[in-house]
Design an enzyme around this catalytic site. Structure first.
Site, PDB file in Angstrom:
ATOM      1  N   SER A   1       1.011  -0.884  -0.197  1.00  0.00           N
ATOM      2  CA  SER A   1      -0.366   0.290  -0.076  1.00  0.00           C
ATOM      3  C   SER A   1       1.047   1.634   0.350  1.00  0.00           C
ATOM      4  O   SER A   1       1.480   1.166  -1.021  1.00  0.00           O
ATOM      5  CB  SER A   1      -1.055  -0.271   1.285  1.00  0.00           C
ATOM      6  OG  SER A   1      -2.025   0.759   1.095  1.00  0.00           O
TER       7      SER A   1
ATOM      8  N   ASP B   1      -6.094  -3.655  -2.578  1.00  0.00           N
ATOM      9  CA  ASP B   1      -4.834  -2.944  -1.603  1.00  0.00           C
ATOM     10  C   ASP B   1      -4.237  -4.868  -0.631  1.00  0.00           C
ATOM     11  O   ASP B   1      -5.170  -5.183  -0.394  1.00  0.00           O
ATOM     12  CB  ASP B   1      -5.138  -2.636  -0.771  1.00  0.00           C
ATOM     13  CG  ASP B   1      -4.161  -1.636   0.401  1.00  0.00           C
ATOM     14  OD1 ASP B   1      -3.914  -2.080   0.867  1.00  0.00           O
ATOM     15  OD2 ASP B   1      -4.521  -0.726   0.484  1.00  0.00           O
TER      16      ASP B   1
END
Length: 775
Positions: free
Chosen positions: A68, A219
């Site tokens: 991320s 993600d």
């Protein structure tokens, strides 16, 4: 021939760099260091501070892995960015736009934008296939369009430099993304560096997922927010330094939707790093939010201080050092080998053959010549400005044999038919509902048709129009539209609903034909011809009485030249950018006056003609992150001659409306045939969504129109007062909460006339009216 001094210096620098890299390699061969960076949204900016602390103490980073925000920082560092360069990027205006999904107004093709309306939501329909209809809700909270181009621009050249092999970057790199359909993580080791980093930070709902190898990925923090295992399995360094910026699990907050979504989506993660494998730093940034990027300097410093507090322990475990000069030289050599991004071909998919050909033309302009990122960016924003594309994903595909790129574009075109709903809800009588429908095509000569309707107590209007974009050297269009409107204005601001007498009613019925063209990226010029009937009803002397109202009817032909240049970052409550408008109008026609609503004409004047020139300027600056200031100025010159009746003249004069709250009352003090205004607007940006604004305007008429009652007839006659002798002041303070689709506003305003009156109110929505004949 002897070598020049420049050649000698260049060869010496290369030799030193090679020696330095050899020393670095030998030192690293003794002990390798892997840096692991967790996800955490804006909290991950602390990673940059940690990296800066490591570099300041000559700690090597031989491998890097992240998830991320950790993938963004790790990917940039692996591509040769210094910590200072990363912070410059995060603090840049461009980052603030694409990280929040806002299209930079300075890059929009202003001529292609439709006039703003009160539309709050819309749905696109496929009339032939109901299964292809789009949901009214957006696919993500953050608009993906600005981010699409930004990631390609940031990382395409480094993907080419390493030929898609992340082991060949400045620092070998790994990041993690998630396949939620198959319920497992994916480790990105090769391919597009930009797509890998983008996929790793695509948190569901907030960011739109991207497609990799035919799979939608999200993600990486869903399944692995601290990729120690990836570092161990792919690089097996002698020692790892793990940086964790995650917040501890806590009971869900019923008032925090994002926390609830995060708790539902993120799986149980392992944030441990065994002592025998390395050192873990838990950076205390739990008080910051996922999107709290404006606090980047504060977060960076916390990361730096945390690493410096642990530096003795890190140095005790890491026994090699890389001098800063050696690292800088190695980075310089790496950057010197980074290719320049130049496109020699364009491929478009996703639309119909005609749509794909049109999008390709925007980038190539019908030429086979190669082009760079600047032309590609200009064409990209030209393609997305009209709002006909739901998404446009660019990829730069490297061709090692030519040393150039192919620009691969995947378009997601909206359905042609659209329905919109919106409005403006206010504590005054300005409240209205808005509905729209339209049929829009995407092609070389694209057609836009629309029907807009406003329904309210004080204001009702309808506009129907059609616009054809023309294939020309300078982008241009032909447009025709018609407007019918009725606006009631009262003697003062009324609350919610007015059951009293209307002071003035303004009715307009007109049509226009327009030819417009682009004037650079941010400007447009339009030449228009129009014809309309304008009807005004009003009380004599602008005083509500028992008698019926007088009526003024004008049948007018019009020639209009209009120029706009606009880079404002918000159409109603901007904080940055500028807006310039200039209009010249020539009018010719007839005028009829009916006293007290009598059907018999008292006076009829043919061959009425006049000119009206107007100019408007708005400009905003940011003083710092939280404070800004704006200025606004208007100037109007009308050669229209006064009528015998004061009231009939007054209703035809140009008016000044500084804010939306001033439209429901008829203020004679802010009307004149010639006037200038000057305003200042201090702005306190409390947060990304909340601002406190001031609006302080001075209105100066050249000569104020005054009324004088004729003692014989009892009629109020008009005459002009002294020059520059009647200034007026208007001030308003407002708190504005900006949602992605509307504004919620609470305001208090004061005007010196009439009667030095205060007004208070609240509103929700967007306040835009239909076009007017004399504006």
């Amino acid at each position: 021939m002897y070598p020049t001094i420049e050649e000698i210096v260049k060869k010496a620098a290369i030799y030193i760099a090679i020696v330095a890299m050899s020393m670095t390699f030998c030192a690293s061969a003794q002990q390798s260091v892997g840096l692991v960076l967790s996800g955490g949204g804006a909290k991950g900016i602390a990673h940059i501070g940690v990296i800066q602390a490591l570099e300041d103490n000559d700690i090597p980073i031989d491998y890097i892995a992240g998830t991320s925000m950790g993938a963004i920082v790790g990917g940039l560092y692996a591509a040769g960015y210094t910590p200072a360069e990363m912070m410059d990027l995060i603090e840049s205006k461009g980052f603030s736009y694409w990280s929040t999904g806002v299209i930079d107004p300075s890059w929009e093709y202003y001529y292609a934008k439709d006039d703003p309306t009160p539309k709050l939501a819309s749905i696109n329909l496929n009339l032939r296939d109901s299964t292809a209809n789009n949901n009214i809700l957006p696919t993500s909270l953050i608009n993906p369009l600005p981010m699409n181009y930004a990631f390609m621009e940031l990382f395409a050249k480094y993907t080419a430099q390493c030929n898609g092999d992340f082991d060949r970057l400045f620092v070998p790199f790994r990041c993690v993304t998630s396949d939620v359909y198959s319920k497992h993580k994916i480790v990105c080791r090769s391919g597009s560096l930009g797509n890998a980093v983008r996929a790793s930070m695509s948190f569901p709902i907030v960011f739109e997922p991207i497609e990799m190898d035919g799979v939608l990925v999200y993600d990486g923090g869903i399944y692995d927010n601290f990729p120690v295992d990836v570092m161990r399995e792919d690089f097996a360094p002698d020692i790892m330094i793990g940086v964790d910026v995650s917040s501890p699990d806590k009971k869900p907050n019923p008032n925090n939707l994002m926390q609830q979504v995060e708790d539902m989506i993120i799986q149980k993660n392992d944030y441990s790093l065994p002592d025998d494998e390395g050192i873990k730093l838990h950076v205390p940034v739990q008080n910051f939010g996922l999107l709290d990027f404006p606090a980047c300097r504060q977060i960076y410093k916390i990361g730096y201080d945390c690493a410096m507090a642990m530096m003795d322990s890190i140095k005790g475990r890491v026994n090699v050092r890389i001098p800063g000069e050696a690292r800088s030289l190695r980075r310089a050599v790496f950057k010197s080998q980074t290719p320049y991004v130049e496109f020699d071909s364009v491929k478009v998919s996703g639309g119909s053959p005609h749509q794909n050909a049109y999008i390709k033309y925007l980038f190539t302009k019908g030429s086979d010549e190669s082009f760079g990122l600047a032309q590609a960016r200009d064409a990209y924003y030209r393609a997305i400005t009209p709002g006909k594309l739901r998404n446009l994903v660019p990829n730069a595909l490297w061709n090692p044999s030519t040393g150039r790129f192919t620009l691969d574009l995947k378009a997601d075109v909206k359905n042609n038919f659209a329905i919109g709903l919106g409005g403006y809800i206010s504590s005054s009588t300005n409240s209205m509902l808005f509905m729209s429908t339209g049929y829009n095509t995407l092609s070389f000569n694209s057609l836009n048709t629309s029907l807009n309707v406003w329904i309210g107590q004080s204001y009702m209007a309808a506009k129907v129009g059609a616009k054809i974009n023309m294939r020309s050297t300078i982008p241009s269009y032909m447009m025709i539209y018609g407007v019918i409107s009725r606006q009631k204005m009262y003697d003062s601001d009324r609350i919610f609903y007015n059951d009293g007498t209307t002071l003035v009613t303004d009715m307009q019925l007109f049509g226009r034909m327009s030819y417009g063209m682009a004037m650079g990226r941010n400007g447009k010029l339009a030449f228009e011809l129009g014809y309309g009937r304008l009807t005004n009803r009003f009380f004599d002397g602008m005083v509500i009485g028992k008698d019926s109202r007088d009526r003024l009817v004008r049948d007018l032909a019009q020639v209009r030249l209009h120029y706009e240049n606009n880079t404002l970052n918000d159409v109603l409550y901007p904080t940055q950018g500028h807006m310039i408008k200039a209009t010249a109008i020539g009018v010719y026609g007839d005028r009829s006056f009916y006293p007290h609503n009598n059907d018999e004409i008292k006076t009829r004047t043919s061959g009425v003609k006049w000119m009206q020139l107007s100019a408007e300027l708005e400009k905003y600056w940011s003083v710092n992150r939280n404070f800004g200031i704006g200025i606004e100025s208007n100037a109007v010159i009308s050669t229209q001659k006064p009528l015998d009746s004061y009231a009939a003249t007054m209703v035809t004069l140009p008016s000044f409306h500084p804010t939306a709250s001033t439209y429901n009352s008829f203020n004679s003090a802010l009307r004149a045939s010639k006037f200038v205004t000057l305003g200042i607007q201090p702005i306190w940006k409390v947060s990304n969504m909340l601002q406190i604004r001031g609006e302080f305007h001075c209105f100066m008429p050249w000569r104020k129109l005054e009324a004088e009652k004729d003692e014989n007839t009892g009629i109020y006659m008009s005459h002009y007062g002294h020059r520059l002798s009647n200034p007026e002041f208007f001030g308003e303070m407002s708190a504005v909460y900006a949602l992605p689709f509307a504004h919620f506003t609470a305001y208090a305003n004061y005007c010196t006339s009439p009667d030095a009156r205060w007004n208070f109110g609240i509103s929700f929505g967007l306040f835009f009216l239909a076009p007017q004949f004399m504006k």
